[in-house]
Write an enzyme that holds these catalytic residues in place. Structure first.
Site, PDB file in Angstrom:
ATOM      1  N   SER A  92       0.820  -1.212   0.000  1.00  0.00           N
ATOM      2  CA  SER A  92       0.000   0.000   0.000  1.00  0.00           C
ATOM      3  C   SER A  92       0.853   1.261   0.000  1.00  0.00           C
ATOM      4  O   SER A  92       0.327   2.350  -0.184  1.00  0.00           O
ATOM      5  CB  SER A  92      -0.979  -0.004   1.167  1.00  0.00           C
ATOM      6  OG  SER A  92      -0.437  -0.643   2.275  1.00  0.00           O
ATOM      7  N   HIS A 137      -2.108  -2.547  -6.665  1.00  0.00           N
ATOM      8  CA  HIS A 137      -2.613  -2.274  -5.313  1.00  0.00           C
ATOM      9  C   HIS A 137      -4.113  -2.517  -5.207  1.00  0.00           C
ATOM     10  O   HIS A 137      -4.911  -1.737  -5.722  1.00  0.00           O
ATOM     11  CB  HIS A 137      -2.269  -0.814  -4.956  1.00  0.00           C
ATOM     12  CG  HIS A 137      -2.689  -0.404  -3.584  1.00  0.00           C
ATOM     13  ND1 HIS A 137      -3.088   0.877  -3.277  1.00  0.00           N
ATOM     14  CD2 HIS A 137      -2.785  -1.101  -2.426  1.00  0.00           C
ATOM     15  CE1 HIS A 137      -3.396   0.940  -2.001  1.00  0.00           C
ATOM     16  NE2 HIS A 137      -3.224  -0.240  -1.464  1.00  0.00           N
ATOM     17  N   GLU A 174      -5.078  -0.105  -8.131  1.00  0.00           N
ATOM     18  CA  GLU A 174      -4.169   0.913  -8.657  1.00  0.00           C
ATOM     19  C   GLU A 174      -2.943   0.216  -9.257  1.00  0.00           C
ATOM     20  O   GLU A 174      -2.262  -0.544  -8.552  1.00  0.00           O
ATOM     21  CB  GLU A 174      -3.738   1.866  -7.540  1.00  0.00           C
ATOM     22  CG  GLU A 174      -4.899   2.696  -7.001  1.00  0.00           C
ATOM     23  CD  GLU A 174      -4.520   3.566  -5.805  1.00  0.00           C
ATOM     24  OE1 GLU A 174      -5.157   4.610  -5.616  1.00  0.00           O
ATOM     25  OE2 GLU A 174      -3.585   3.203  -5.052  1.00  0.00           O
ATOM     26  N   ASN A 176      -5.332   6.967  -1.618  1.00  0.00           N
ATOM     27  CA  ASN A 176      -4.904   7.322  -0.262  1.00  0.00           C
ATOM     28  C   ASN A 176      -4.437   8.778  -0.179  1.00  0.00           C
ATOM     29  O   ASN A 176      -4.585   9.425   0.849  1.00  0.00           O
ATOM     30  CB  ASN A 176      -3.821   6.363   0.239  1.00  0.00           C
ATOM     31  CG  ASN A 176      -4.424   5.009   0.591  1.00  0.00           C
ATOM     32  OD1 ASN A 176      -5.646   4.888   0.747  1.00  0.00           O
ATOM     33  ND2 ASN A 176      -3.596   3.988   0.688  1.00  0.00           N
TER      34      ASN A 176
HETATM   35  N1  NAD Z   1      -4.692  -4.483   5.112  1.00  0.00           N
HETATM   36  C1  NAD Z   1      -5.021  -3.591   4.184  1.00  0.00           C
HETATM   37  O1  NAD Z   1      -6.017  -2.842   4.336  1.00  0.00           O
HETATM   38  C2  NAD Z   1      -4.210  -3.499   2.912  1.00  0.00           C
HETATM   39  C3  NAD Z   1      -4.799  -2.880   1.791  1.00  0.00           C
HETATM   40  C4  NAD Z   1      -4.060  -2.822   0.598  1.00  0.00           C
HETATM   41  C5  NAD Z   1      -2.754  -3.332   0.569  1.00  0.00           C
HETATM   42  N2  NAD Z   1      -2.210  -3.901   1.682  1.00  0.00           N
HETATM   43  C6  NAD Z   1      -0.856  -4.455   1.581  1.00  0.00           C
HETATM   44  O2  NAD Z   1      -0.933  -5.863   1.451  1.00  0.00           O
HETATM   45  C7  NAD Z   1       0.219  -6.475   2.062  1.00  0.00           C
HETATM   46  C8  NAD Z   1      -0.249  -7.491   3.076  1.00  0.00           C
HETATM   47  O3  NAD Z   1      -1.045  -6.838   4.030  1.00  0.00           O
HETATM   48  P1  NAD Z   1      -2.074  -7.669   4.935  1.00  0.00           P
HETATM   49  O4  NAD Z   1      -2.976  -6.656   5.556  1.00  0.00           O
HETATM   50  O5  NAD Z   1      -2.635  -8.805   4.162  1.00  0.00           O
HETATM   51  O6  NAD Z   1      -1.064  -8.231   6.045  1.00  0.00           O
HETATM   52  P2  NAD Z   1      -1.203  -9.555   6.938  1.00  0.00           P
HETATM   53  O7  NAD Z   1      -0.308  -9.346   8.080  1.00  0.00           O
HETATM   54  O8  NAD Z   1      -2.627  -9.895   7.173  1.00  0.00           O
HETATM   55  O9  NAD Z   1      -0.594 -10.691   5.963  1.00  0.00           O
HETATM   56  C9  NAD Z   1       0.745 -10.740   5.630  1.00  0.00           C
HETATM   57  C10 NAD Z   1       1.132 -12.195   5.466  1.00  0.00           C
HETATM   58  O10 NAD Z   1       2.445 -12.277   4.929  1.00  0.00           O
HETATM   59  C11 NAD Z   1       3.010 -13.443   5.458  1.00  0.00           C
HETATM   60  N3  NAD Z   1       4.453 -13.450   5.254  1.00  0.00           N
HETATM   61  C12 NAD Z   1       5.414 -12.847   5.982  1.00  0.00           C
HETATM   62  N4  NAD Z   1       6.630 -13.117   5.465  1.00  0.00           N
HETATM   63  C13 NAD Z   1       6.419 -13.903   4.373  1.00  0.00           C
HETATM   64  C14 NAD Z   1       7.278 -14.510   3.415  1.00  0.00           C
HETATM   65  N5  NAD Z   1       8.595 -14.367   3.474  1.00  0.00           N
HETATM   66  N6  NAD Z   1       6.715 -15.245   2.449  1.00  0.00           N
HETATM   67  C15 NAD Z   1       5.368 -15.426   2.392  1.00  0.00           C
HETATM   68  N7  NAD Z   1       4.515 -14.866   3.270  1.00  0.00           N
HETATM   69  C16 NAD Z   1       5.032 -14.111   4.239  1.00  0.00           C
HETATM   70  C17 NAD Z   1       2.581 -13.469   6.918  1.00  0.00           C
HETATM   71  O11 NAD Z   1       2.703 -14.765   7.476  1.00  0.00           O
HETATM   72  C18 NAD Z   1       1.137 -12.986   6.787  1.00  0.00           C
HETATM   73  O12 NAD Z   1       0.230 -14.068   6.697  1.00  0.00           O
HETATM   74  C19 NAD Z   1       1.045  -5.338   2.633  1.00  0.00           C
HETATM   75  O13 NAD Z   1       2.045  -4.995   1.722  1.00  0.00           O
HETATM   76  C20 NAD Z   1       0.027  -4.199   2.779  1.00  0.00           C
HETATM   77  O14 NAD Z   1       0.629  -2.924   2.679  1.00  0.00           O
HETATM   78  C21 NAD Z   1      -2.915  -4.016   2.846  1.00  0.00           C
END
Ligand code: NAD
Length: 291
Positions: A123, A144, A156, A195
């Site tokens: 993000s 994104h 995005e 954002n």
């Molecule tokens: N949560 C939101 O609202 C949102 C919205 C858009 C984008 N994002 C982006 O999406 C990404 C994930 O966010 P999220 O909210 O799903 O986080 P989350 O913490 O729910 O999930 C992240 C996952 O990555 C895994 N992980 C860590 N290291 C790893 C590796 N080496 N290989 C494989 N998996 C691994 C973790 O075990 C975890 O399950 C981030 O980059 C975040 O910026 C999040």
């Protein structure tokens, strides 16, 4: 690569975003392997698929055949080699840590076929901070999604200076086939598109409050009933967390040193009192008395 060549999708990370991105791709007909380092997360994601698909059939959103096929299309695996070995397109949705993402992309570069595009769902991290960890910079791009990824339509696509036209086009096409509405950012910019717009609205809303022009509820009502937003900026801030806003603004201030990037004093006040919004029962609104 032609779009028709994209059949196998690998999703890295099965957390909040990853498992839903993977499932959306599976519903849209792709063969998907979703990898996570955490086996409990993989199990939870697999259970979610098993409960989500019948629910969609019950609501008439998917036919039984479509649900059955989606279930066949998606696998949760504990090996990056298995997940990415035959991938045509990877969507990385792992934890938001730059060094971690660079390591994942370096590993993907070794594992995924040479034609495979490597997209990040980050993000905030622009792909030019990751691309040079690979030998295929022209194929590393931001894609994104928004939370929840099964529901929110916007994607995005950010075309950094290293990204080829072909990569950007294929990422836009894939988003459409995944039943999303992609928008193309022709340049990398901090915060991407939506954002940034939200940040500007929220900054203005806080200034209006600070100046005593209107109360929280009336500013929110103006956005809801005048601009048709589903909720106003203060209500949204209570939902996403005042603590998160505070941390993000302080990080930005540390980056820029610009006093204009500091969090609003009213926001700091709530943060210092531990009033983070809905999750603590109080933020811009008081949730202790109403559900
Ligand atoms: N949560 C939101 O609202 C949102 C919205 C858009 C984008 N994002 C982006 O999406 C990404 C994930 O966010 P999220 O909210 O799903 O986080 P989350 O913490 O729910 O999930 C992240 C996952 O990555 C895994 N992980 C860590 N290291 C790893 C590796 N080496 N290989 C494989 N998996 C691994 C973790 O075990 C975890 O399950 C981030 O980059 C975040 O910026 C999040």
């Amino acid at each position: 690569m032609k779009f028709e060549d994209i059949r196998n999708i690998c999703v890295v990370g099965a957390g909040n975003m990853g498992h839903q991105i993977a499932l959306q791709a599976a519903i849209c007909g792709f063969s998907v392997k979703c990898f996570d380092v955490n086996v409990e997360t993989l199990k939870k994601a697999d259970d979610f698929v098993n409960s989500y698909l019948p629910g969609r059939v019950e609501k008439g959103r998917l036919s039984e055949d479509q649900a059955r096929q989606a279930r066949v299309n998606i696998q949760f695996v504990d090996s990056l080699q298995v997940a990415a070995g035959d991938a045509d397109f990877v969507i990385e949705a792992a934890t938001e840590i730059l060094s971690l993402k660079r390591k994942i992309f370096a590993d993907l570069d070794q594992t995924a076929p040479a034609h495979c595009i490597l997209a990040t769902n980050s993000s905030a991290i622009v792909s030019s901070k990751i691309a040079d960890a690979t030998q295929r910079q022209d194929k590393v791009v931001n894609m994104h999604f928004f939370n929840p990824a099964l529901v929110m339509k916007l994607v995005e696509v950010v075309k950094g200076p290293h990204v080829s036209d072909e990569t950007a086009d294929l990422t836009m096409q894939l988003s459409k086939v995944m039943q999303k509405v992609p928008v193309l950012l022709k340049k990398e910019v901090d915060g991407f598109l939506l954002n940034r717009i939200f940040a500007a609205i929220s900054k203005e809303a806080m200034w209006l409050l600070e100046m005593g022009v209107a109360d929280v509820e009336d500013i929110d009502n103006a956005c809801v009933f005048g601009a048709g937003h589903p909720m106003g900026p203060f209500r949204l801030n209570d939902l996403t967390g005042i603590d998160l806003s505070y941390i993000m603004r302080m990080e930005k201030f540390r980056d820029t040193g610009n006093a204009a990037d500091l969090p609003n004093p009213r926001l700091v006040e709530h943060y210092m009192k531990g009033e983070f919004g809905e999750k603590t029962g109080k933020g811009w609104y008081d949730y202790s008395t109403k559900k």
